[in-house]
Enzyme design. Structure first.
Site, PDB file in Angstrom:
ATOM      1  CG  HIS A 107      -6.329  26.410  18.815  1.00 29.90           C
ATOM      2  ND1 HIS A 107      -7.361  26.727  18.395  1.00 29.90           N
ATOM      3  CD2 HIS A 107      -5.305  27.096  18.092  1.00 29.90           C
ATOM      4  CE1 HIS A 107      -7.135  27.971  17.672  1.00 29.90           C
ATOM      5  NE2 HIS A 107      -5.898  28.089  17.552  1.00 29.90           N
TER       6      HIS A 107
HETATM    7  C1  BDR Z   1      -4.425  23.704  16.014  1.00 35.08           C
HETATM    8  O1  BDR Z   1      -3.466  23.561  14.952  1.00 35.08           O
HETATM    9  C2  BDR Z   1      -1.994  23.819  15.376  1.00 35.08           C
HETATM   10  O2  BDR Z   1      -1.465  24.857  14.776  1.00 35.08           O
HETATM   11  C3  BDR Z   1      -2.463  24.019  16.799  1.00 35.08           C
HETATM   12  O3  BDR Z   1      -1.178  23.418  17.656  1.00 35.08           O
HETATM   13  C4  BDR Z   1      -3.663  23.396  16.990  1.00 35.08           C
HETATM   14  O4  BDR Z   1      -3.681  21.934  17.483  1.00 35.08           O
HETATM   15  C5  BDR Z   1      -5.160  24.653  15.745  1.00 35.08           C
HETATM   16  O5  BDR Z   1      -5.933  24.761  14.489  1.00 35.08           O
END
Ligand code: BDR
Ligand code: CA
Length: 324
Positions: free
Chosen positions: A253
């Site tokens: 992400h």
């Molecule tokens: C987001 O949530 C976190 O667990 C990850 O680092 C990312 O920023 C994805 O939903």
């Protein structure tokens, strides 16, 4: 109203603050950013509680800095808990230390003195008008606190680029909410209602930028310490999402936010009207996206929906090759 996006190459490096909760994908994002000095002038890394507790996200940010060989970048610790709600962590995905697949240690260099929130207030209130970009890779608590303390800091901000939200894609922490929004929906609302220029990279796009065996092999072929760490982290991190969604690879992400800042032409999206649900219950943290904007109602955020996934992995492998 479908639009855009400008893919104009950045001439001078972007003045950037990275606000983050490392976190496996945050560390990959930080390494990508630190390897991209031509496009990104990282003024500071600010940390927040999110994937794990603040002491661990702050340690992991300093580890990433050490691995990136960029000890001159200050790391400031910020909020240890959300504005109003109880803390929520993602240890089931990122492991107890917030960094799966690699050994962690206490980095040689410590934190910068002072809090991340005060750093944001001081820096943004004295910056040239609309000159500093913020990449927010975790809950938006730090910027929300800074805006509450000193609303005039808005003037110093060029743009805020957020990893968060979900519209077409389902949620990843509840059926409808993405983790960063769910972890502090009130903070997201403070930032949204401030009127700051906002771009969101939601699950809608990050679930289109997936690892694959070939892409992991591409990263491994770089064969330096940085790429080996990234591959080890990703191999451990992507398992949970691959199992959960039955996908052939996993999302990275936060790295998409940094790739967007380096090379916006890899992405496309449109202006939408965004609301963040803060009602207690099943829909807390949901992002409600109205795509039907008009000249009279032009929308309040740019919502990124599409990406050249192979282009993102090409960028990541090329940049990791610049590190040790
Ligand atoms: C987001 O949530 C976190 O667990 C990850 O680092 C990312 O920023 C994805 O939903
Ligand atoms: Ca994150």
């Amino acid at each position: 109203m479908a639009v855009l996006l400008a893919g104009a190459a950045q001439v001078a490096p972007l003045d950037l603050i990275i606000d983050t909760d490392p976190g496996a994908d945050d560390v990959v994002a930080l390494l990508l950013a630190m390897a991209s000095a031509e496009e990104l002038n990282i003024r500071a890394i600010t940390t927040v509680a999110g994937n794990v507790r603040l002491d661990k996200t702050s340690r992991n940010a300093r580890l990433a800095r050490e691995w990136g060989g960029r000890e001159e970048i200050p790391v400031y610790a910020g909020a240890a808990r959300p504005l109003l709600r109880s803390p929520v962590y993602a240890e089931n995905v990122h492991g107890g230390e917030g960094l799966p697949g690699v050994a962690v240690h206490e980095p040689a260099q410590g934190l910068a003195e002072g809090s991340a929130v005060q750093y944001l207030v001081d820096t943004l209130s004295t910056a040239e008008s609309h000159s500093i970009t913020l990449a927010i890779l975790g809950p938006q608590t730090n910027l929300a606190l800074a805006l509450i303390r000193a609303p005039a800091i808005l003037r110093g901000i060029k743009e805020v680029v957020v990893m968060g939200g979900a519209h077409v894609n389902a949620g990843n922490i509840t059926p409808v909410a993405e983790f960063n929004l769910y972890a502090d929906a009130e903070a997201a609302e403070v930032v949204l209602s401030s009127g700051v220029k906002l771009t969101y990279l939601p699950l809608d796009v990050t679930h289109k930028v997936l690892t694959s065996d070939a892409r992991l092999a591409q990263l491994a072929a770089v064969n330096n310490q940085a790429s080996r760490r990234v591959v080890d982290i990703l191999n451990a991190y992507i398992k949970a999402d691959m199992q959960r969604y039955g996908m052939p690879g996993g999302p990275v992400h936060d790295a998409s936010v940094i790739a967007y800042l380096i090379k916006p032409s890899l992405f496309s999206g449109r202006r939408v009207e965004l609301q963040v649900d803060r009602r207690a219950g099943m829909t807390y943290g949901q992002t409600l996206v109205n795509e039907y904007t008009s000249t009279e109602q032009p929308g309040n955020v740019v919502w990124i929906e599409e990406a050249d996934a192979q282009g993102v992995f090409d960028l990541l492998s090329t940049r990791l090759a610049c590190l040790k």
